[in-house]
Write a protein that holds these residues in place. Structure first.
Motif, mmCIF file in Angstrom:
data_model
loop_
_atom_site.group_PDB
_atom_site.id
_atom_site.type_symbol
_atom_site.label_atom_id
_atom_site.label_comp_id
_atom_site.label_asym_id
_atom_site.label_seq_id
_atom_site.Cartn_x
_atom_site.Cartn_y
_atom_site.Cartn_z
ATOM 1 N N ASN A 225 2.688 104.353 104.234
ATOM 2 C CA ASN A 225 2.157 105.558 104.872
ATOM 3 C C ASN A 225 3.269 106.366 105.536
ATOM 4 O OD1 ASN A 225 -0.034 107.248 105.483
ATOM 5 N ND2 ASN A 225 -0.301 106.325 107.500
ATOM 6 N N LYS A 228 5.149 108.243 102.593
ATOM 7 C CA LYS A 228 4.378 108.908 101.542
ATOM 8 C C LYS A 228 4.869 110.314 101.211
ATOM 9 C CE LYS A 228 0.722 110.477 104.702
ATOM 10 N NZ LYS A 228 -0.698 110.325 105.062
ATOM 11 N N LEU A 265 -2.481 107.683 100.035
ATOM 12 C CA LEU A 265 -1.037 107.863 100.144
ATOM 13 C C LEU A 265 -0.508 108.954 99.222
ATOM 14 C CD1 LEU A 265 -0.005 104.096 100.174
ATOM 15 C CD2 LEU A 265 -0.219 105.624 102.152
#
Length: 340
Positions: A225, A228, A265
């Motif tokens: 995350n 991303k 993501l």
């Protein structure tokens, strides 16, 4: 003496019959080869972009060969290279890649096949740099299974479109544990060290919010995350996951929520993203790469299919694959909000 001419005639007859049978078999083989060539020309692209297979936890070359063998049998691609990464990071290569080769396949083997996805990604970076510098490969497809899928995503986020590696093209990600792996207490799972903490998921505990974000975020997911924004925009992804239909909503190792958490993501980032769900007993985690007809058809069609149209100006879907696989989620960059 009177029987010798008859024996000679029988020998000639046997030779003639044998020759006819041999010619007939040869013609049948040639005809089948020609039909396969015609089928391949009609259905598969002719590209020099190699496809790299990345195995998962405890995997070997056998993990990749079965998927590759089915691709070869269909006439879509041909294996050309094996790359072996030693535990110390040294690389050994068998075979080669040339510009004229059609849809070449590369097998990747990590000798330390339990180093985990983060180390896999580092070795993958080293391999990619070698492919760019030594074999002048400009673009690369990836097929990952399990931790190999996570490593492929992590590798792409770490490197983005850095100039010293090939640009990522298509990613087929199978049974990827992006937000946890079920802790089944199996002997082949790590029980100590940092990797042991990654086997932290349980069936039917987590869920995805309306925007696709997991309600429970595990540490390995948070790492992705945080990165991303560095996922290469040109990447096209097919995310394949399994459901045993036994109430666990998983393939026995990876929950659906963990596999599908990838969508959050890459949403609004990559050029194309689609999921494909495989169900039933053959959807078990390891069986997804073990001559699984549904997986192999989806993989082959997505990477090499002529009729799988993913252009930004045309229909997103390949009708053949959609009808066969019933993919559940799909979006293209810039259209994800409209599809919600």
């Amino acid at each position: 003496m009177m029987f010798k001419p008859q024996r000679k005639i029988w020998r000639i007859l046997y030779f003639v019959i044998g020759s006819i049978v041999f010619i007939a078999i040869g013609f049948s083989i040639w005809q089948n080869h020609q039909e396969q060539e015609r089928y391949a020309q009609q259905n598969y692209i002719n590209s020099n972009i190699p496809t790299l297979f990345v195995h998962g936890w405890g995997g070997t070359l056998r993990s990749e060969r079965k998927m590759a063998s089915d691709a070869e049998a269909s006439g879509a691609a041909q294996r050309r290279m094996v790359i072996r990464v030693r535990p110390n990071g040294k690389i050994a290569v068998t075979g080669t890649i040339k510009k004229w080769m059609r849809n070449p396949l590369i097998f990747l083997r990590f000798d330390n096949n339990r180093a985990g996805e983060f180390q896999y990604a580092k070795w993958l970076t080293k391999v990619a740099k070698m492919l760019k510098s030594k074999y002048h490969i400009e673009r690369l497809n990836f097929v990952g299974h399990s931790m190999g899928s996570y490593a492929t995503v992590y590798y792409n986020m770490l490197n983005d479109n850095h100039k010293d590696i090939p640009r990522a093209n298509k990613l087929v990600l199978i049974a990827g544990p992006y937000n946890g792996i079920i802790n089944n207490g199996k002997q082949n799972q790590p029980i100590t060290g940092p990797l042991a903490a990654l086997w932290d998921d349980q069936p039917n505990v987590n869920h995805l919010k309306k925007n696709g974000e997991p309600a429970i975020i595990h540490p390995e997911y948070q790492i992705l995350n945080n990165l991303k924004k560095h996922m290469p925009r040109q990447v096209r992804i097919l995310n394949i996951y399994g459901d045993l239909n036994d109430g666990s909503h998983s393939d026995g190792v990876v929950t659906n929520e963990s596999a599908l958490s990838l969508g959050y993501l890459v949403r609004g980032r990559v050029d194309y993203y689609q999921t494909t769900k495989v169900t039933g007993p053959n959807a078990q985690h390891s069986d997804l790469h073990n001559h699984n007809l549904a997986v192999n058809r989806a993989l082959t069609t997505f990477i090499w299919g002529k009729h799988y149209n993913m252009s930004s100006t045309s229909s997103q879907y390949n009708p053949m694959l959609d009808k066969m696989m019933n993919p559940s989620i799909a979006f293209k960059h810039g259209q994800d909000e409209a599809n919600n």
